[in-house]
Design a protein around this motif. Structure first.
Motif, PDB file in Angstrom:
ATOM      1  N   THR A 283       0.812  -1.209   0.000  1.00 17.18           N
ATOM      2  CA  THR A 283       0.000   0.000   0.000  1.00 17.18           C
ATOM      3  C   THR A 283       0.850   1.266   0.000  1.00 17.18           C
ATOM      4  OG1 THR A 283      -1.738  -1.169   1.204  1.00 17.18           O
ATOM      5  CG2 THR A 283      -1.850   1.226   1.184  1.00 17.18           C
ATOM      6  N   ASP A 284       1.933   1.273   0.774  1.00 12.26           N
ATOM      7  CA  ASP A 284       2.724   2.491   0.876  1.00 12.26           C
ATOM      8  C   ASP A 284       3.390   2.844  -0.455  1.00 12.26           C
ATOM      9  OD1 ASP A 284       4.317   0.226   1.103  1.00 12.26           O
ATOM     10  OD2 ASP A 284       5.810   1.207   2.386  1.00 12.26           O
ATOM     11  N   VAL A 285       3.914   1.836  -1.155  1.00 18.79           N
ATOM     12  CA  VAL A 285       4.552   2.113  -2.443  1.00 18.79           C
ATOM     13  C   VAL A 285       3.519   2.522  -3.480  1.00 18.79           C
ATOM     14  CG1 VAL A 285       5.880   1.101  -4.342  1.00 18.79           C
ATOM     15  CG2 VAL A 285       6.529   0.640  -1.972  1.00 18.79           C
ATOM     16  N   MET A 286       2.388   1.839  -3.507  1.00 18.07           N
ATOM     17  CA  MET A 286       1.336   2.223  -4.453  1.00 18.07           C
ATOM     18  C   MET A 286       0.855   3.645  -4.197  1.00 18.07           C
ATOM     19  SD  MET A 286      -0.995  -1.171  -5.183  1.00 18.07           S
ATOM     20  CE  MET A 286      -1.416  -1.508  -3.472  1.00 18.07           C
ATOM     21  N   ALA A 287       0.765   4.013  -2.923  1.00 20.32           N
ATOM     22  CA  ALA A 287       0.341   5.383  -2.592  1.00 20.32           C
ATOM     23  C   ALA A 287       1.363   6.406  -3.080  1.00 20.32           C
ATOM     24  CB  ALA A 287       0.135   5.504  -1.084  1.00 20.32           C
ATOM     25  N   HIS A 288       2.649   6.088  -2.928  1.00 23.91           N
ATOM     26  CA  HIS A 288       3.706   6.996  -3.393  1.00 23.91           C
ATOM     27  C   HIS A 288       3.655   7.151  -4.910  1.00 23.91           C
ATOM     28  CE1 HIS A 288       7.621   8.980  -3.515  1.00 23.91           C
ATOM     29  NE2 HIS A 288       7.950   8.148  -4.494  1.00 23.91           N
ATOM     30  N   ILE A 289       3.473   6.028  -5.618  1.00 24.07           N
ATOM     31  CA  ILE A 289       3.379   6.070  -7.083  1.00 24.07           C
ATOM     32  C   ILE A 289       2.200   6.928  -7.510  1.00 24.07           C
ATOM     33  CG2 ILE A 289       2.888   4.671  -9.132  1.00 24.07           C
ATOM     34  CD1 ILE A 289       4.389   2.364  -7.728  1.00 24.07           C
ATOM     35  N   ALA A 290       1.048   6.720  -6.868  1.00 19.31           N
ATOM     36  CA  ALA A 290      -0.157   7.471  -7.231  1.00 19.31           C
ATOM     37  C   ALA A 290      -0.003   8.955  -6.920  1.00 19.31           C
ATOM     38  CB  ALA A 290      -1.359   6.895  -6.492  1.00 19.31           C
ATOM     39  N   HIS A 291       0.637   9.263  -5.800  1.00 15.19           N
ATOM     40  CA  HIS A 291       0.805  10.668  -5.408  1.00 15.19           C
ATOM     41  C   HIS A 291       1.663  11.420  -6.429  1.00 15.19           C
ATOM     42  CE1 HIS A 291       1.193  14.183  -2.877  1.00 15.19           C
ATOM     43  NE2 HIS A 291       2.516  14.069  -2.861  1.00 15.19           N
ATOM     44  N   ARG A 292       2.757  10.809  -6.869  1.00 13.85           N
ATOM     45  CA  ARG A 292       3.596  11.463  -7.876  1.00 13.85           C
ATOM     46  C   ARG A 292       2.829  11.637  -9.185  1.00 13.85           C
ATOM     47  NH1 ARG A 292       9.212  12.208  -8.971  1.00 13.85           N
ATOM     48  NH2 ARG A 292       9.568  12.446 -11.223  1.00 13.85           N
ATOM     49  N   ALA A 293       2.063  10.637  -9.570  1.00 13.43           N
ATOM     50  CA  ALA A 293       1.307  10.730 -10.820  1.00 13.43           C
ATOM     51  C   ALA A 293       0.304  11.881 -10.784  1.00 13.43           C
ATOM     52  CB  ALA A 293       0.595   9.408 -11.091  1.00 13.43           C
ATOM     53  N   VAL A 294      -0.348  12.069  -9.647  1.00  9.82           N
ATOM     54  CA  VAL A 294      -1.322  13.159  -9.519  1.00  9.82           C
ATOM     55  C   VAL A 294      -0.622  14.511  -9.554  1.00  9.82           C
ATOM     56  CG1 VAL A 294      -2.974  14.230  -7.943  1.00  9.82           C
ATOM     57  CG2 VAL A 294      -3.062  11.768  -8.361  1.00  9.82           C
ATOM     58  N   ARG A 295       0.571  14.609  -8.979  1.00  8.39           N
ATOM     59  CA  ARG A 295       1.330  15.853  -9.054  1.00  8.39           C
ATOM     60  C   ARG A 295       1.718  16.160 -10.504  1.00  8.39           C
ATOM     61  NH1 ARG A 295       6.254  15.706  -5.039  1.00  8.39           N
ATOM     62  NH2 ARG A 295       6.366  17.932  -5.619  1.00  8.39           N
ATOM     63  N   LEU A 296       2.040  15.114 -11.263  1.00  8.10           N
ATOM     64  CA  LEU A 296       2.396  15.322 -12.668  1.00  8.10           C
ATOM     65  C   LEU A 296       1.170  15.679 -13.503  1.00  8.10           C
ATOM     66  CD1 LEU A 296       4.833  12.281 -13.176  1.00  8.10           C
ATOM     67  CD2 LEU A 296       5.471  14.685 -12.820  1.00  8.10           C
ATOM     68  N   PHE A 297       0.071  14.954 -13.265  1.00  4.07           N
ATOM     69  CA  PHE A 297      -1.160  15.147 -14.052  1.00  4.07           C
ATOM     70  C   PHE A 297      -2.340  15.189 -13.086  1.00  4.07           C
ATOM     71  CE2 PHE A 297       1.807  12.980 -16.897  1.00  4.07           C
ATOM     72  CZ  PHE A 297       1.790  13.837 -17.992  1.00  4.07           C
ATOM     73  N   PRO A 298      -2.724  16.381 -12.623  1.00  5.22           N
ATOM     74  CA  PRO A 298      -3.803  16.511 -11.628  1.00  5.22           C
ATOM     75  C   PRO A 298      -5.124  15.876 -12.050  1.00  5.22           C
ATOM     76  CG  PRO A 298      -2.583  18.562 -11.775  1.00  5.22           C
ATOM     77  CD  PRO A 298      -2.067  17.685 -12.888  1.00  5.22           C
ATOM     78  N   LEU A 299      -5.379  15.726 -13.341  1.00  9.98           N
ATOM     79  CA  LEU A 299      -6.638  15.126 -13.779  1.00  9.98           C
ATOM     80  C   LEU A 299      -6.789  13.684 -13.305  1.00  9.98           C
ATOM     81  CD1 LEU A 299      -6.276  12.970 -16.390  1.00  9.98           C
ATOM     82  CD2 LEU A 299      -5.618  15.076 -17.529  1.00  9.98           C
ATOM     83  N   LEU A 300      -5.654  13.050 -12.932  1.00 10.99           N
ATOM     84  CA  LEU A 300      -5.710  11.671 -12.466  1.00 10.99           C
ATOM     85  C   LEU A 300      -6.277  11.549 -11.054  1.00 10.99           C
ATOM     86  CD1 LEU A 300      -2.253  10.342 -13.769  1.00 10.99           C
ATOM     87  CD2 LEU A 300      -4.517   9.895 -14.729  1.00 10.99           C
ATOM     88  N   ARG A 301      -6.469  12.676 -10.385  1.00  9.05           N
ATOM     89  CA  ARG A 301      -6.944  12.650  -9.000  1.00  9.05           C
ATOM     90  C   ARG A 301      -8.292  11.928  -8.890  1.00  9.05           C
ATOM     91  NH1 ARG A 301      -6.508  17.610  -8.236  1.00  9.05           N
ATOM     92  NH2 ARG A 301      -4.501  17.608  -7.137  1.00  9.05           N
ATOM     93  N   ASP A 302      -9.142  12.086  -9.876  1.00  6.59           N
ATOM     94  CA  ASP A 302     -10.488  11.511  -9.811  1.00  6.59           C
ATOM     95  C   ASP A 302     -10.649  10.264 -10.673  1.00  6.59           C
ATOM     96  OD1 ASP A 302     -11.384  13.620  -8.122  1.00  6.59           O
ATOM     97  OD2 ASP A 302     -11.573  14.918  -9.888  1.00  6.59           O
ATOM     98  N   VAL A 303      -9.537   9.725 -11.155  1.00  8.87           N
ATOM     99  CA  VAL A 303      -9.588   8.531 -11.993  1.00  8.87           C
ATOM    100  C   VAL A 303      -9.466   7.288 -11.106  1.00  8.87           C
ATOM    101  CG1 VAL A 303      -8.371   7.248 -13.799  1.00  8.87           C
ATOM    102  CG2 VAL A 303      -8.672   9.719 -14.010  1.00  8.87           C
ATOM    103  N   ARG A 304     -10.267   6.273 -11.410  1.00 10.01           N
ATOM    104  CA  ARG A 304     -10.270   5.055 -10.599  1.00 10.01           C
ATOM    105  C   ARG A 304      -9.153   4.096 -11.028  1.00 10.01           C
ATOM    106  NH1 ARG A 304     -16.323   3.072 -11.434  1.00 10.01           N
ATOM    107  NH2 ARG A 304     -15.654   3.623 -13.575  1.00 10.01           N
ATOM    108  N   MET A 305      -8.513   3.490 -10.040  1.00 11.96           N
ATOM    109  CA  MET A 305      -7.564   2.433 -10.307  1.00 11.96           C
ATOM    110  C   MET A 305      -8.325   1.114 -10.483  1.00 11.96           C
ATOM    111  SD  MET A 305      -4.564   3.676 -10.469  1.00 11.96           S
ATOM    112  CE  MET A 305      -4.168   5.425 -10.351  1.00 11.96           C
ATOM    113  N   VAL A 306      -7.905   0.316 -11.459  1.00 15.48           N
ATOM    114  CA  VAL A 306      -8.619  -0.927 -11.719  1.00 15.48           C
ATOM    115  C   VAL A 306      -7.791  -2.166 -11.377  1.00 15.48           C
ATOM    116  CG1 VAL A 306     -10.119   0.094 -13.463  1.00 15.48           C
ATOM    117  CG2 VAL A 306      -7.916  -0.877 -14.168  1.00 15.48           C
TER     118      VAL A 306
END
Length: 374
Positions: A283-306
């Motif tokens: 969970t911690d690594v996945m959260a870090h990956i997701a956090h960086r992605a949202v900083r790069l592309f804010p539109l990903l904030r509301d996109v669901r992970m599948v």
């Protein structure tokens, strides 16, 4: 001519151990030389990086401390359009290769400056022939209008690209089988023994006899290499990958951390973890990956992970491949790397040509495992 096999064993001109992207690309290349090839694969239980990688055909930054690696990486990138075309014509499978360039996004000025200096040194080592640019945020927006305000800039290389690695593995396998290639999924190879001019390869499903044997078993090469007088000091390094739902096209170029697939899903990753042979997720690594992605592309904030997964890279102490022929057991070859997609066209082309005929212009002396003993 393949030596006559012992009673009860099957025979081939060459046995390639490992049915991932590295092994199947080499096997297909050997078939171009008219060789009868068998791929000996562990099956679905294998720790297969080929099904967990990011799908990049990536040039920029590869070989920053090894000019020979930078050279073969660029050579493979140049060979990719022809290989993708041939696979499409021969199998009907489009591997979705795109090579319009790629960007490595940086969140701080220090990170961007470090990238700029590294690529400048690589350009100098290549005698000035290493195309790239350093872009500020405004220039990055010309490529990605949805880029986040926190991004400091990016480095750009016109030779970078990406493809669909699952379709690639399928296309290579289908073409190999269509040409009469055999894939033996009987389990992990248990032994390799030199018998006169042939090798006897022992598997749970029976023995194989061959004139050439290629070790392309990824992390399994560590145990196999000593059987033919070689050394493969490889170890696992885990990367975790997240896949987001399909969204509107917004990434028309790949990046080192985020790319959009041909189906519209978003692939996010680039973690590096020393966790042994654990290919799971955390969970911690996945959260870090997701956090960086949202900083790069804010539109990903509301996109669901599948979905998400972990996969193990095949690493050497310096991160570069091992390509080596055995002196103790002529006809045995060791191939190991962690860039099976990027180097796939090299493996199907010049590297397979070397294994088939031993004559090559590749700088293979730079990639012998003896370098780790110095």
């Amino acid at each position: 001519m393949t030596p006559r096999p012992p009673n009860g064993s099957r025979s081939a001109d060459a046995c390639v151990i490992g049915g991932g992207l590295v092994g199947i690309a080499i096997a297909l290349g050997l078939q171009r030389h008219g060789l009868d090839v068998a791929v000996l694969d562990e099956g679905d239980i294998a720790l297969r990086a080929s099904r967990g990688n990011f799908g990049l055909v990536w040039v920029q930054g590869k070989g920053d401390t090894q000019p020979a690696y930078a050279s073969i990486t660029r050579r493979s990138a140049r060979l990719w359009p022809d290989l993708a075309r041939r696979l499409r014509e021969q199998t009907g499978i489009d591997v979705q290769l795109q090579q319009r360039g790629g960007l490595y996004l940086c969140l701080t000025e220090d990170e961007l400056e470090a990238r700029r200096q590294m690529l400048a040194k690589m350009r100098d080592a290549a005698g000035g022939d290493y195309p790239h640019e350093t872009l500020d945020l405004a220039q990055v927006r010309d490529y990605f209008p949805d880029i986040g305000d926190e991004v400091a800039g990016a480095t750009w290389c016109p030779e970078d690209g990406h493809l669909n690695p699952l379709l690639l593995l399928r296309a290579l396998t289908q073409r190999f089988r269509d040409q009469g290639g055999v894939i033996d999924n009987g389990g992990r190879v248990q032994g390799i023994e030199r018998q006169g001019e042939a090798f006897r390869v022992t598997t749970p499903s029976g023995d194989w006899s061959c004139a050439k044997v290629v070790l392309a078993a990824g992390l399994g090469n560590r145990e196999l290499a000593p059987m033919v007088g070689l050394s493969a000091p490889v170890f696992p390094n885990r990367g975790q990958v997240l896949i987001a739902e399909r969204v509107r096209p917004f990434l028309h170029y790949p990046t080192g951390h985020v790319r959009q697939t041909g189906e519209g899903t978003v692939q996010i990753g680039d973690s590096k973890e020393d966790v042994g042979f654990d290919s799971g997720t955390s969970t911690d690594v996945m959260a870090h990956i997701a956090h960086r992605a949202v900083r790069l592309f804010p539109l990903l904030r509301d996109v669901r992970m599948v979905r998400a997964w972990g996969a193990l890279r095949v690493m050497t102490p310096d991160g570069y491949p091992v390509y080596q022929a055995s002196r103790e057991c002529p006809g045995a070859y060791l191939v190991t790397c962690h860039s099976g997609v990027t180097l796939g066209a090299l493996h199907e082309g010049p590297l397979a040509d070397w294994i088939a005929g031993d004559d090559t212009d590749l700088p293979l002396e730079e990639f012998h495992a003896q370098r780790f003993a110095l």
